[in-house]
Design a protein around this motif. Structure first.
Motif, PDB file in Angstrom:
ATOM      1  N   GLN A 137      18.513 -41.158   2.699  1.00 54.52           N
ATOM      2  CA  GLN A 137      18.779 -40.490   3.971  1.00 54.52           C
ATOM      3  C   GLN A 137      17.469 -40.078   4.644  1.00 54.52           C
ATOM      4  O   GLN A 137      17.316 -40.209   5.860  1.00 54.52           O
ATOM      5  CB  GLN A 137      19.671 -39.276   3.761  1.00 54.52           C
ATOM      6  CG  GLN A 137      20.080 -38.608   5.052  1.00 54.52           C
ATOM      7  CD  GLN A 137      21.066 -37.469   4.822  1.00 54.52           C
ATOM      8  OE1 GLN A 137      21.316 -37.073   3.698  1.00 54.52           O
ATOM      9  NE2 GLN A 137      21.607 -36.954   5.903  1.00 54.52           N
ATOM     10  N   VAL A 138      16.520 -39.615   3.864  1.00 52.41           N
ATOM     11  CA  VAL A 138      15.205 -39.243   4.415  1.00 52.41           C
ATOM     12  C   VAL A 138      14.529 -40.467   5.011  1.00 52.41           C
ATOM     13  O   VAL A 138      14.019 -40.426   6.140  1.00 52.41           O
ATOM     14  CB  VAL A 138      14.315 -38.604   3.320  1.00 52.41           C
ATOM     15  CG1 VAL A 138      12.887 -38.453   3.806  1.00 52.41           C
ATOM     16  CG2 VAL A 138      14.889 -37.266   2.892  1.00 52.41           C
ATOM     17  N   HIS A 139      14.524 -41.577   4.283  1.00 46.54           N
ATOM     18  CA  HIS A 139      13.892 -42.795   4.787  1.00 46.54           C
ATOM     19  C   HIS A 139      14.604 -43.314   6.041  1.00 46.54           C
ATOM     20  O   HIS A 139      13.953 -43.776   6.980  1.00 46.54           O
ATOM     21  CB  HIS A 139      13.855 -43.879   3.706  1.00 46.54           C
ATOM     22  CG  HIS A 139      12.742 -43.695   2.726  1.00 46.54           C
ATOM     23  ND1 HIS A 139      11.419 -43.898   3.047  1.00 46.54           N
ATOM     24  CD2 HIS A 139      12.756 -43.309   1.427  1.00 46.54           C
ATOM     25  CE1 HIS A 139      10.668 -43.667   1.988  1.00 46.54           C
ATOM     26  NE2 HIS A 139      11.460 -43.293   0.997  1.00 46.54           N
ATOM     27  N   ALA A 140      15.921 -43.225   6.064  1.00 53.00           N
ATOM     28  CA  ALA A 140      16.663 -43.668   7.251  1.00 53.00           C
ATOM     29  C   ALA A 140      16.309 -42.807   8.460  1.00 53.00           C
ATOM     30  O   ALA A 140      16.127 -43.328   9.567  1.00 53.00           O
ATOM     31  CB  ALA A 140      18.167 -43.614   6.973  1.00 53.00           C
ATOM     32  N   THR A 141      16.183 -41.514   8.264  1.00 61.91           N
ATOM     33  CA  THR A 141      15.808 -40.612   9.357  1.00 61.91           C
ATOM     34  C   THR A 141      14.408 -40.942   9.867  1.00 61.91           C
ATOM     35  O   THR A 141      14.162 -40.980  11.077  1.00 61.91           O
ATOM     36  CB  THR A 141      15.882 -39.144   8.892  1.00 61.91           C
ATOM     37  OG1 THR A 141      17.213 -38.874   8.473  1.00 61.91           O
ATOM     38  CG2 THR A 141      15.484 -38.186  10.003  1.00 61.91           C
ATOM     39  N   LEU A 142      13.478 -41.194   8.950  1.00 66.05           N
ATOM     40  CA  LEU A 142      12.114 -41.556   9.350  1.00 66.05           C
ATOM     41  C   LEU A 142      12.089 -42.895  10.084  1.00 66.05           C
ATOM     42  O   LEU A 142      11.319 -43.069  11.026  1.00 66.05           O
ATOM     43  CB  LEU A 142      11.197 -41.587   8.132  1.00 66.05           C
ATOM     44  CG  LEU A 142      10.895 -40.227   7.510  1.00 66.05           C
ATOM     45  CD1 LEU A 142      10.166 -40.399   6.183  1.00 66.05           C
ATOM     46  CD2 LEU A 142      10.091 -39.357   8.458  1.00 66.05           C
ATOM     47  N   ALA A 143      12.933 -43.830   9.670  1.00 68.38           N
ATOM     48  CA  ALA A 143      12.999 -45.123  10.357  1.00 68.38           C
ATOM     49  C   ALA A 143      13.471 -44.941  11.803  1.00 68.38           C
ATOM     50  O   ALA A 143      12.929 -45.553  12.728  1.00 68.38           O
ATOM     51  CB  ALA A 143      13.933 -46.083   9.610  1.00 68.38           C
ATOM     52  N   VAL A 144      14.468 -44.093  12.002  1.00 69.08           N
ATOM     53  CA  VAL A 144      14.959 -43.816  13.362  1.00 69.08           C
ATOM     54  C   VAL A 144      13.866 -43.154  14.189  1.00 69.08           C
ATOM     55  O   VAL A 144      13.648 -43.507  15.359  1.00 69.08           O
ATOM     56  CB  VAL A 144      16.226 -42.938  13.325  1.00 69.08           C
ATOM     57  CG1 VAL A 144      16.600 -42.446  14.705  1.00 69.08           C
ATOM     58  CG2 VAL A 144      17.380 -43.714  12.716  1.00 69.08           C
ATOM     59  N   ALA A 145      13.136 -42.221  13.598  1.00 72.54           N
ATOM     60  CA  ALA A 145      12.048 -41.543  14.318  1.00 72.54           C
ATOM     61  C   ALA A 145      10.959 -42.531  14.720  1.00 72.54           C
ATOM     62  O   ALA A 145      10.430 -42.468  15.848  1.00 72.54           O
ATOM     63  CB  ALA A 145      11.458 -40.431  13.457  1.00 72.54           C
TER      64      ALA A 145
END
Length: 76
Positions: A35-43
């Motif tokens: 979830q952290v990596h997915a959030t960073l990808a969106v950012a």
């Protein structure tokens, strides 16, 4: 400068690992990290979109900005 991390790929990898076998503490941690990596990808994608929108207003980007956008879009 450190190598660029492909956060979307990391998220997919961690979710794949989390879905193998039974639910364990490790699989729960993999899901949280995914979830952290997915959030960073969106950012990252939003940042690229903002840079592209800014350049579209007629601004002249520096060569470093152009290289960053190309890299972010997988064109470099």
């Amino acid at each position: 400068m450190s190598d660029r991390i492909d956060h979307a790929e990391q998220a997919r990898h961690l979710l794949d690992a989390a879905h193998k076998g039974t639910i364990t503490e490790t699989s729960r941690l993999n899901i949280v990290e995914a979830q952290v990596h997915a959030t960073l990808a969106v950012a990252e994608q939003q940042r690229l979109a903002n840079i592209i929108a800014f350049v579209a207003t007629g601004s002249q980007p520096s060569p470093a900005v152009i290289a960053h956008v190309k890299s972010g879009l997988g064109l470099a």
